[in-house]
Design an enzyme around this catalytic site. Structure first.
Site, short mmCIF file in Angstrom:
data_model
loop_
_atom_site.label_atom_id
_atom_site.label_comp_id
_atom_site.label_asym_id
_atom_site.label_seq_id
_atom_site.Cartn_x
_atom_site.Cartn_y
_atom_site.Cartn_z
N GLY A 62 0.87 -1.18 0.00
CA GLY A 62 0.00 0.00 0.00
C GLY A 62 0.90 1.22 0.00
O GLY A 62 1.90 1.25 0.74
N LYS B 245 9.21 14.02 -9.63
CA LYS B 245 9.93 12.77 -9.86
C LYS B 245 10.07 12.55 -11.37
O LYS B 245 9.07 12.61 -12.09
CB LYS B 245 9.17 11.60 -9.23
CG LYS B 245 9.06 11.69 -7.72
CD LYS B 245 8.25 10.53 -7.15
CE LYS B 245 6.77 10.64 -7.51
NZ LYS B 245 5.95 9.59 -6.87
N ASP C 26 7.40 -4.12 -2.87
CA ASP C 26 7.00 -2.72 -2.70
C ASP C 26 7.87 -1.98 -1.69
O ASP C 26 8.20 -0.82 -1.88
CB ASP C 26 5.55 -2.65 -2.23
CG ASP C 26 4.57 -2.72 -3.39
OD1 ASP C 26 3.76 -1.81 -3.53
OD2 ASP C 26 4.64 -3.70 -4.15
N GLY D 287 8.57 5.04 -6.05
CA GLY D 287 8.08 6.37 -5.71
C GLY D 287 7.82 6.53 -4.23
O GLY D 287 8.09 7.59 -3.64
N ASP D 288 7.29 5.49 -3.60
CA ASP D 288 7.02 5.55 -2.16
C ASP D 288 8.32 5.63 -1.37
O ASP D 288 8.43 6.35 -0.37
CB ASP D 288 6.22 4.33 -1.72
CG ASP D 288 4.91 4.20 -2.47
OD1 ASP D 288 4.30 5.24 -2.80
OD2 ASP D 288 4.48 3.06 -2.73
N ALA E 146 15.25 13.80 -10.10
CA ALA E 146 14.15 14.58 -9.55
C ALA E 146 14.56 16.04 -9.43
O ALA E 146 15.75 16.35 -9.26
CB ALA E 146 13.75 14.04 -8.17
N ARG F 295 -4.01 7.07 -9.91
CA ARG F 295 -4.32 5.71 -10.33
C ARG F 295 -5.56 5.75 -11.24
O ARG F 295 -6.68 5.95 -10.77
CB ARG F 295 -4.60 4.81 -9.13
CG ARG F 295 -3.39 4.59 -8.22
CD ARG F 295 -2.36 3.69 -8.91
NE ARG F 295 -1.25 3.37 -8.02
CZ ARG F 295 -0.13 4.08 -7.91
NH1 ARG F 295 0.00 5.18 -8.64
NH2 ARG F 295 0.83 3.71 -7.09
N ASN G 52 0.32 10.44 -6.88
CA ASN G 52 0.11 9.00 -7.03
C ASN G 52 -1.21 8.67 -7.76
O ASN G 52 -2.02 7.88 -7.27
CB ASN G 52 0.12 8.34 -5.65
CG ASN G 52 1.11 7.20 -5.56
OD1 ASN G 52 1.41 6.55 -6.56
ND2 ASN G 52 1.62 6.95 -4.38
N SER H 198 4.95 13.07 -10.31
CA SER H 198 5.68 12.92 -11.57
C SER H 198 5.27 14.07 -12.47
O SER H 198 4.25 14.73 -12.23
CB SER H 198 5.36 11.57 -12.21
OG SER H 198 3.96 11.44 -12.42
#
Length: 325
Positions: free
Chosen positions: A38, A234, A303, A266-267, A240, A174, A172, A200
C-alpha cells in the site's frame, strides 16, 4: 515510542492490501510470494527503517490478510494504534502482481468494497488528535477509494491546519480508481493546504486549473503561487527536481543501479525525502536521500522490502563487488 500518547513524526493513512506476487504470467499459474502493499504503508515502513516515528491509520478486514497487514507493520516499527478493523464484514483488499518483462510489471487490484476503502473520517480523527504529528502524509490514492475515505482526507487536512502540522501530498494518480477529471476536481482544492507536493511531471496538471502551461517549471511556479510550499517532481531515470517558494530550482540525478523491480520506488523516494526533511536538511540533501532510497527500491523486489536503514544509505557508493564483512 513510549506511552500510548507518544506523538509520531509522521501520520499517514490509506489502504494496505494483501499482495501476491507471481513469478511470471498469472494465466500460467505457478507459485506466488505473499506480502502486503500500500503506498502509504510503504512510506511508513521506509521512514521507520530510517529511524522515524510513524503512525499508520488504515482499516483492514477482520481476517487473516488483515492480521498479516498489522503484523507486518508492527514488525517494521510502524505504530498501528490508529488502525481499525472493519465492523461490517468487509475483507482486506487484494493486489496481484505479475512480471511480464524485465522492467514491466502488471498489477491487478481487487479492492472495490474492501475494508480499506471503507475507512471513516472518525477513525482518522481519533488517530490524529490522540497525538498530533509533525507531518501529515497523504496520497491521491486514498480519496479515490470511496466517499468516506475522501471525507477522511478532507478532515485530516483541516486537522493539520488546526494543529500546525505540515502536509505532504504524493499525487500518485491511479487511473483504475478514478478519472483524471475526478482527480483534478479534488486535488486542485487541496493545493492551498499542501506544504510539500510530490508528483511525476505528468501528474502536475491534475493539481492545476485547466489551461495550465505545458512546461513543468511553469507549472511548478503556478503551484507555488497557489500556496504550495515546495514542488518536488519525480523524473524516473532522470532523477528529480525541486522547486521552492524562494525561487530556487534544485535537481538531483538518479542513482545508477541495476533495475529489478520499479514498483514501490516512488514511495521509497517520498520516505527518503521526508526523512531528510525531518532531519532539518536542505533541499539538496533531501533530494539526494530521496533518489538514494528510491534506488534501493528499484534494485530490490517488492514494494517496501528493499527500503534501506539509515546505516545502509552509503552502500550505493560502494564499488561493484564490495563485500561488507
Amino acid at each position: 515510542m513510549t506511552g500510548p500518547e507518544a506523538a509520531p513524526e509522521v501520520l499517514t493513512f490509506g489502504e494496505t492490501m494483501l499482495a501476491l506476487r507471481g513469478s511470471g504470467p498469472l494465466r500460467l499459474g505457478g507459485s506466488m510470494q505473499v506480502s502486503v502493499a500500500g503506498a502509504e504503508s510503504n512510506v511508513a515502513i521506509g521512514l521507520a527503517r530510517l529511524g522515524h516515528a510513524v503512525r499508520w491509520a488504515g482499516a483492514v478486514g477482520e481476517d487473516e490478510a488483515g492480521e498479516l497487514v498489522l503484523r507486518t507493520l508492527r514488525a517494521e516499527g510502524v505504530d498501528v494504534r490508529g488502525a481499525c478493523l472493519d465492523d461490517g464484514g468487509a475483507a482486506t483488499g487484494l493486489m496481484l502482481a505479475e512480471p511480464r518483462l524485465p522492467e514491466v510489471t502488471r498489477v491487478h487490484y481487487y479492492r472495490e468494497g474492501s475494508a480499506g476503502s471503507r475507512l471513516k473520517a472518525c477513525s482518522v480523527e481519533r488517530a490524529f488528535t490522540a497525538a498530533p504529528p509533525k507531518i501529515l502524509h497523504l496520497t491521491g490514492i486514498t480519496p479515490a477509494l470511496s466517499r468516506s475515505a475522501r471525507s477522511a482526507c478532507t478532515l485530516a487536512l483541516r486537522l493539520a491546519a488546526e494543529h500546525s502540522a505540515l502536509v505532504c501530498l504524493d499525487v500518485n494518480f491511479r487511473s483504475r480508481l478514478w478519472s483524471s477529471e475526478e482527480a483534478a476536481a479534488v486535488l486542485r482544492t487541496w493545493m492551498p493546504s499542501v506544504d510539500v507536493l510530490i508528483a511525476s511531471d505528468d501528474e502536475l496538471p491534475l493539481c492545476l486549473p485547466s489551461g495550465a502551461p505545458a512546461d513543468t517549471a511553469l507549472q511548478a511556479k503556478e503551484l507555488l503561487a497557489l500556496g504550495v510550499g515546495e514542488v518536488v517532481v519525480k523524473l524516473g531515470a532522470a532523477g528529480a527536481t525541486a522547486y521552492t517558494d524562494d525561487g530556487r530550482t534544485v535537481h538531483a540525478p538518479a542513482r545508477p543501479v541495476r533495475a529489478v523491480d520499479t514498483v514501490g520506488a516512488g514511495d521509497s523516494f517520498v520516505a527518503g525525502y521526508l526523512s531528510a526533511f525531518l532531519d532539518g536538511s536542505a533541499t539538496e540533501a533531501r533530494l539526494d536521500r530521496a533518489v538514494t532510497t528510491g534506488a534501493f527500491a528499484v534494485a530490490s523486489a517488492g514494494d517496501w522490502e528493499g527500503a534501506p536503514t539509515r546505516a545502509e544509505l552509503g552502500l550505493l557508493s560502494a564499488p561493484a563487488g564490495t563485500v561488507v564483512r
